[in-house]
Design a protein around this motif. Structure first.
Motif, short mmCIF file in Angstrom:
data_model
loop_
_atom_site.label_atom_id
_atom_site.label_comp_id
_atom_site.label_asym_id
_atom_site.label_seq_id
_atom_site.Cartn_x
_atom_site.Cartn_y
_atom_site.Cartn_z
N ASN A 89 0.80 -1.22 0.00
CA ASN A 89 0.00 0.00 0.00
C ASN A 89 0.84 1.28 0.00
O ASN A 89 0.29 2.37 -0.02
CB ASN A 89 -0.98 0.01 1.17
CG ASN A 89 -0.30 0.02 2.53
OD1 ASN A 89 0.92 0.05 2.64
ND2 ASN A 89 -1.10 -0.02 3.57
N ALA A 90 2.16 1.18 0.02
CA ALA A 90 3.01 2.37 0.09
C ALA A 90 2.80 3.33 -1.09
O ALA A 90 2.62 4.54 -0.88
CB ALA A 90 4.48 1.99 0.24
N PRO A 91 2.81 2.85 -2.34
CA PRO A 91 2.57 3.79 -3.45
C PRO A 91 1.18 4.44 -3.38
O PRO A 91 1.03 5.62 -3.70
CB PRO A 91 2.72 2.93 -4.70
CG PRO A 91 3.60 1.81 -4.28
CD PRO A 91 3.20 1.54 -2.85
N LYS A 93 -0.50 5.15 -0.71
CA LYS A 93 -0.45 6.18 0.33
C LYS A 93 0.28 7.43 -0.17
O LYS A 93 -0.14 8.56 0.11
CB LYS A 93 0.23 5.64 1.59
CG LYS A 93 -0.64 4.68 2.36
CD LYS A 93 0.05 4.19 3.62
CE LYS A 93 -0.86 3.29 4.42
NZ LYS A 93 -0.21 2.79 5.65
N VAL A 94 1.35 7.23 -0.95
CA VAL A 94 2.08 8.37 -1.52
C VAL A 94 1.15 9.16 -2.45
O VAL A 94 1.06 10.38 -2.37
CB VAL A 94 3.35 7.91 -2.27
CG1 VAL A 94 3.93 9.05 -3.10
CG2 VAL A 94 4.40 7.38 -1.30
N ILE A 95 0.44 8.44 -3.31
CA ILE A 95 -0.48 9.09 -4.25
C ILE A 95 -1.57 9.84 -3.48
O ILE A 95 -1.87 11.00 -3.76
CB ILE A 95 -1.10 8.07 -5.23
CG1 ILE A 95 -0.02 7.54 -6.19
CG2 ILE A 95 -2.25 8.69 -6.02
CD1 ILE A 95 -0.47 6.36 -7.04
N GLN A 96 -2.17 9.17 -2.50
CA GLN A 96 -3.25 9.79 -1.73
C GLN A 96 -2.76 11.05 -1.01
O GLN A 96 -3.44 12.08 -1.05
CB GLN A 96 -3.82 8.79 -0.73
CG GLN A 96 -5.04 9.29 0.01
CD GLN A 96 -5.55 8.29 1.02
OE1 GLN A 96 -4.80 7.85 1.88
NE2 GLN A 96 -6.82 7.92 0.89
N LEU A 126 -6.69 0.31 -2.16
CA LEU A 126 -5.26 0.01 -2.14
C LEU A 126 -4.56 0.60 -0.92
O LEU A 126 -3.65 0.00 -0.37
CB LEU A 126 -4.60 0.51 -3.44
CG LEU A 126 -4.98 -0.29 -4.68
CD1 LEU A 126 -4.58 0.46 -5.94
CD2 LEU A 126 -4.35 -1.66 -4.65
N VAL A 127 -5.00 1.78 -0.49
CA VAL A 127 -4.42 2.40 0.71
C VAL A 127 -4.67 1.51 1.92
O VAL A 127 -3.82 1.39 2.80
CB VAL A 127 -5.01 3.81 0.93
CG1 VAL A 127 -4.70 4.33 2.32
CG2 VAL A 127 -4.49 4.78 -0.12
N ASN A 128 -5.82 0.84 1.95
CA ASN A 128 -6.21 0.04 3.10
C ASN A 128 -5.71 -1.40 3.08
O ASN A 128 -5.96 -2.16 4.01
CB ASN A 128 -7.74 0.04 3.25
CG ASN A 128 -8.25 1.41 3.61
OD1 ASN A 128 -7.63 2.13 4.39
ND2 ASN A 128 -9.36 1.80 3.01
N GLU A 133 3.10 -8.81 6.66
CA GLU A 133 3.54 -8.70 8.05
C GLU A 133 2.40 -8.23 8.96
O GLU A 133 2.23 -8.72 10.07
CB GLU A 133 4.73 -7.74 8.17
CG GLU A 133 6.01 -8.25 7.54
CD GLU A 133 6.05 -8.15 6.01
OE1 GLU A 133 5.23 -7.40 5.43
OE2 GLU A 133 6.87 -8.84 5.40
N GLU A 134 1.60 -7.27 8.48
CA GLU A 134 0.47 -6.77 9.27
C GLU A 134 -0.59 -7.86 9.47
O GLU A 134 -1.13 -8.02 10.56
CB GLU A 134 -0.16 -5.54 8.60
CG GLU A 134 0.70 -4.31 8.65
CD GLU A 134 0.15 -3.17 7.79
OE1 GLU A 134 0.25 -2.02 8.24
OE2 GLU A 134 -0.37 -3.44 6.69
#
Length: 173
Positions: A89-91, A93-96, A126-128, A133-134
């Motif tokens: 979800n890192a990309p 989050k960057v976009i958001q 995608l952010v969620n 690991e989580e």
């Protein structure tokens, strides 16, 4: 660009596609130089690789890849940037976060651990997404709770079966 150069770029893209299980395609064409620099900086801080790619070369790399990209090649129109990340979800989050001050970048699609998302409307989903690991952490947390109850019951009841059952039934109620 010569045929050899194109072939080399396709091989590099194919290798990058093979090495990454989280791949995002975005349109950043509306960003000026300063905003593009800010986006690159945000990607760097989030450990996301960002590169502008030629659609035809990326499409050939996708075809040469062992992965099934489904409908993702259909998004290869206009300006395309590719984003790679270890965290699914890192990309997103960057976009958001970047879109709080700009309408760009626009998410074209994503390939996350073999799942395919096409269209900007998938950004929130995608952010969620949780990383492996989580999810493992959540499962361990859920499994630890009953085990902690049993250990607690053993300690508080003096080890007698009737006492253990009584303590556990009190915790459930």
């Amino acid at each position: 660009m010569t045929r050899e150069e194109k072939s080399h770029v396709i091989k590099e893209l194919t290798a990058q596609l093979a090495d990454n299980s989280n791949i995002y395609l975005a349109d950043i064409s509306g960003l000026n130089a300063g905003a593009t620099s800010d986006l690159r900086r945000a990607c760097f801080k989030a450990n996301v690789q960002l590169a502008v790619v030629k659609n035809t070369l990326l499409q050939k790399a996708m075809e040469a890849s062992d992965k099934d990209f489904g409908d993702l090649p259909s998004t290869l129109k206009g300006n395309t940037s590719i984003m790679y990340s270890e965290v699914g979800n890192a990309p997103a989050k960057v976009i958001q976060n970047f879109r709080k001050k700009s309408q760009m970048p626009i998410l074209k699609g994503a390939f996350i651990e073999e799942a395919i998302y096409v269209g900007d409307e998938n950004l929130d989903a995608l952010v969620n997404i949780k990383s492996k690991e989580e999810v493992i952490g959540d499962i361990i947390g859920l499994l630890q709770s009953p085990a902690k109850n049993v250990v607690s019951a053993l300690k508080s009841s003096g080890g007698k079966l009737a006492g253990i059952l009584k303590t556990l039934s009190e915790k459930e109620g």
